[in-house]
Design an enzyme around this catalytic site. Structure first.
Site, PDB file in Angstrom:
ATOM      1  N   ARG A 260     118.291 125.909  57.249  1.00 31.17           N
ATOM      2  CA  ARG A 260     117.764 125.227  58.433  1.00 31.17           C
ATOM      3  C   ARG A 260     118.744 124.150  58.880  1.00 31.17           C
ATOM      4  O   ARG A 260     119.236 123.354  58.066  1.00 31.17           O
ATOM      5  CB  ARG A 260     116.397 124.599  58.127  1.00 31.17           C
ATOM      6  N   ARG A 275     115.081 117.151  52.445  1.00 33.49           N
ATOM      7  CA  ARG A 275     115.336 117.910  53.684  1.00 33.49           C
ATOM      8  C   ARG A 275     116.783 118.408  53.672  1.00 33.49           C
ATOM      9  O   ARG A 275     117.706 117.690  54.027  1.00 33.49           O
ATOM     10  CB  ARG A 275     115.078 117.015  54.904  1.00 33.49           C
ATOM     11  N   GLU A 347     104.853 116.626  51.698  1.00 25.82           N
ATOM     12  CA  GLU A 347     104.551 118.058  51.783  1.00 25.82           C
ATOM     13  C   GLU A 347     105.414 118.856  50.814  1.00 25.82           C
ATOM     14  O   GLU A 347     106.628 118.661  50.747  1.00 25.82           O
ATOM     15  CB  GLU A 347     104.794 118.567  53.202  1.00 25.82           C
ATOM     16  N   SER A 350     102.936 124.960  52.403  1.00 26.21           N
ATOM     17  CA  SER A 350     102.036 125.262  53.510  1.00 26.21           C
ATOM     18  C   SER A 350     101.434 126.641  53.308  1.00 26.21           C
ATOM     19  O   SER A 350     102.008 127.490  52.606  1.00 26.21           O
ATOM     20  CB  SER A 350     102.772 125.233  54.852  1.00 26.21           C
ATOM     21  N   ARG A 388     111.855 121.176  46.190  1.00 27.78           N
ATOM     22  CA  ARG A 388     110.877 120.092  46.244  1.00 27.78           C
ATOM     23  C   ARG A 388     110.020 120.046  44.976  1.00 27.78           C
ATOM     24  O   ARG A 388     109.573 118.970  44.571  1.00 27.78           O
ATOM     25  CB  ARG A 388     109.998 120.225  47.487  1.00 27.78           C
TER      26      ARG A 388
END
Length: 431
Positions: A260, A275, A347, A350, A388
């Site tokens: 990303r 990130r 987070e 998801s 993470r």
């Protein structure tokens, strides 16, 4: 992608759905363009019908020896007009399609309304954050420097937002992926798949990441894309196919690198592994009938919670509000893990129900029990991102001497080791 037939019969619901996401009503524009397209298509079909009738008449009169010169001229004129009408209809169809492709999915009625992520709804907590009274908690970057985590050398070879993991830290990351895959296979009955990381544009489009998220993707010089999530390739396993209801639900799991650009994340999470431009993740993807989608959604969420509980990481489950939910999702749950080094929940996973939004874009259909073709629902979940999860383990299992206790469920995957010990130097590439 949304169904134009549904918009025709439910323009108010369509506008309400957009408004719920904080977007302006669009039904009038859609229906006007749709009407223009259908009118142009009708005129084109009518003209083609006339030309076909004249063609039959010409053939019949030739058999009877009659002069057909006037009919041939008329047919030629109609043919030219037909070409013009076909182009008009095609142009309007492309405009309508592009407009429909620009809309997000309609939200489930149970999604809470909100104007920012601050209005997400906390559904439950699990586990109590560890009490760091004997020594102050360090963040994962400080801990990792002495365990085999190297941002400096990664930046020299690749730039910022990359990391090198070495020695036991690299082994722990590998152990996490193997354990997660094993649990997804054993507990959910998933089919493990190893997929490409480079895909064509239509594969990314099918997942709903184009055109909305184009700035967040890496594109190669030959026009292919590096996947931002394993969801992309798992979803495209069944693109342009017709599934049978007896074979549903399909449940896939895969461990993939993810890429990303984080184009919209300037200034956010610039330290550590939160990130990254490249990270690894174990993904879940399900394909099922509409009536089974809620049960499968909850099953994916339960699996993610099982993984978190097995690792004994404190977390909370959050229902995303309308302002924070993803473009392709109807309904999303997030799992947020407690990070003592940052004194906050972040987070980590998801879990989303995307309805028929993606199956329409990939032209994936299924034949129901009555033999009728319909679009299946697609669901996805992170179970879990290894980076993470590694961060959460380092911060929650740290010891006063800088070592990190290895969660019990991972020790068989670590050759029986029960802790990561500081190596005392950086970089740490010597045996």
């Amino acid at each position: 992608m949304l169904d134009i037939k549904w918009i025709r019969t439910n323009p108010d619901l369509f506008d309400q759905g957009l408004n719920h996401r904080g977007l302006e009503s669009q039904s009038a524009q859609v229906l006007q363009l749709d009407s223009a397209y259908r009118k142009a298509l009708s005129l084109f079909q009518e003209m083609r019908g006339k030309r076909n009738s004249i063609a039959k008449e010409i053939a019949q009169r030739k058999k009877e020896g009659e002069d057909v010169q006037n009919l041939v001229k008329e047919s030629s004129v109609l043919s030219e007009e037909e070409v013009v009408l076909e182009r008009q209809a095609q142009g309007l169809f492309e405009q309508l399609t592009a407009l429909l492709e620009s809309f997000p999915n309609m939200l489930d009625q149970r999604v809470p309304y909100g104007k920012s992520q601050d209005e997400n709804v906390i559904l439950k907590h699990w586990g109590a954050p560890r009490d760091f009274t004997e020594f102050p908690a360090q963040d994962h970057e400080s801990l990792g420097m002495n365990l085999g985590m190297d941002f400096l050398q990664a930046a020299r070879m690749s730039g910022t937002r990359f990391v090198i993991l070495a020695k036991e830290l690299a082994q722990l990351e590998r152990a996490l992926s193997h354990w997660m895959l094993d649990m997804n296979i054993k507990r959910l009955g998933c089919l493990e798949v190893h997929t490409p990381c480079l895909v064509k544009e239509e594969a990314v489009f099918g997942a709903g990441q184009l055109p909305k998220l184009s700035q967040d993707l890496f594109k190669t010089v030959d026009g292919r894309y590096l996947i931002a999530t394993g969801e992309v390739t798992l979803l495209n396993l069944v693109r342009e196919t017709i599934l049978e209801s007896k074979d549903l639900p399909l449940k896939f799991t895969a461990y993939t690198p993810c890429f990303r650009s984080e184009a919209g994340a300037a200034g956010k999470d610039t330290k550590g592994m939160i990130r990254m431009h490249q990270f690894e993740k174990v993904e879940l993807l399900g394909i099922c009938s509409p009536q089974d989608s809620q049960d499968l959604h909850l099953a994916f969420l339960e699996q993610e919670e099982f993984l978190m509980q097995s690792l004994e990481l404190p977390y909370r489950v959050v229902a995303l509000c309308s302002a924070d939910i993803g473009w392709t999702s109807m309904r999303t749950y997030d799992i947020e893990v407690w990070l003592p080094g940052q004194s906050c929940y972040r987070e980590i996973s998801s879990c989303s129900n995307c309805g028929t939004y993606q199956s329409r874009r990939t032209d994936t259909r299924y034949r129901d029990a009555d033999g009728q073709l319909d679009y299946p629902y697609t669901l996805n979940g992170s179970a879990l991102p290894t980076g993470r999860t590694l961060v959460a383990i380092l911060e929650n299992y740290q010891n006063v001497d800088g070592s990190v206790t290895i969660p019990e469920v991972l020790r068989p995957y670590m050759g029986g080791k029960d802790r990561l010990n500081p190596c005392g130097c950086r970089p740490v590439y010597s045996l």
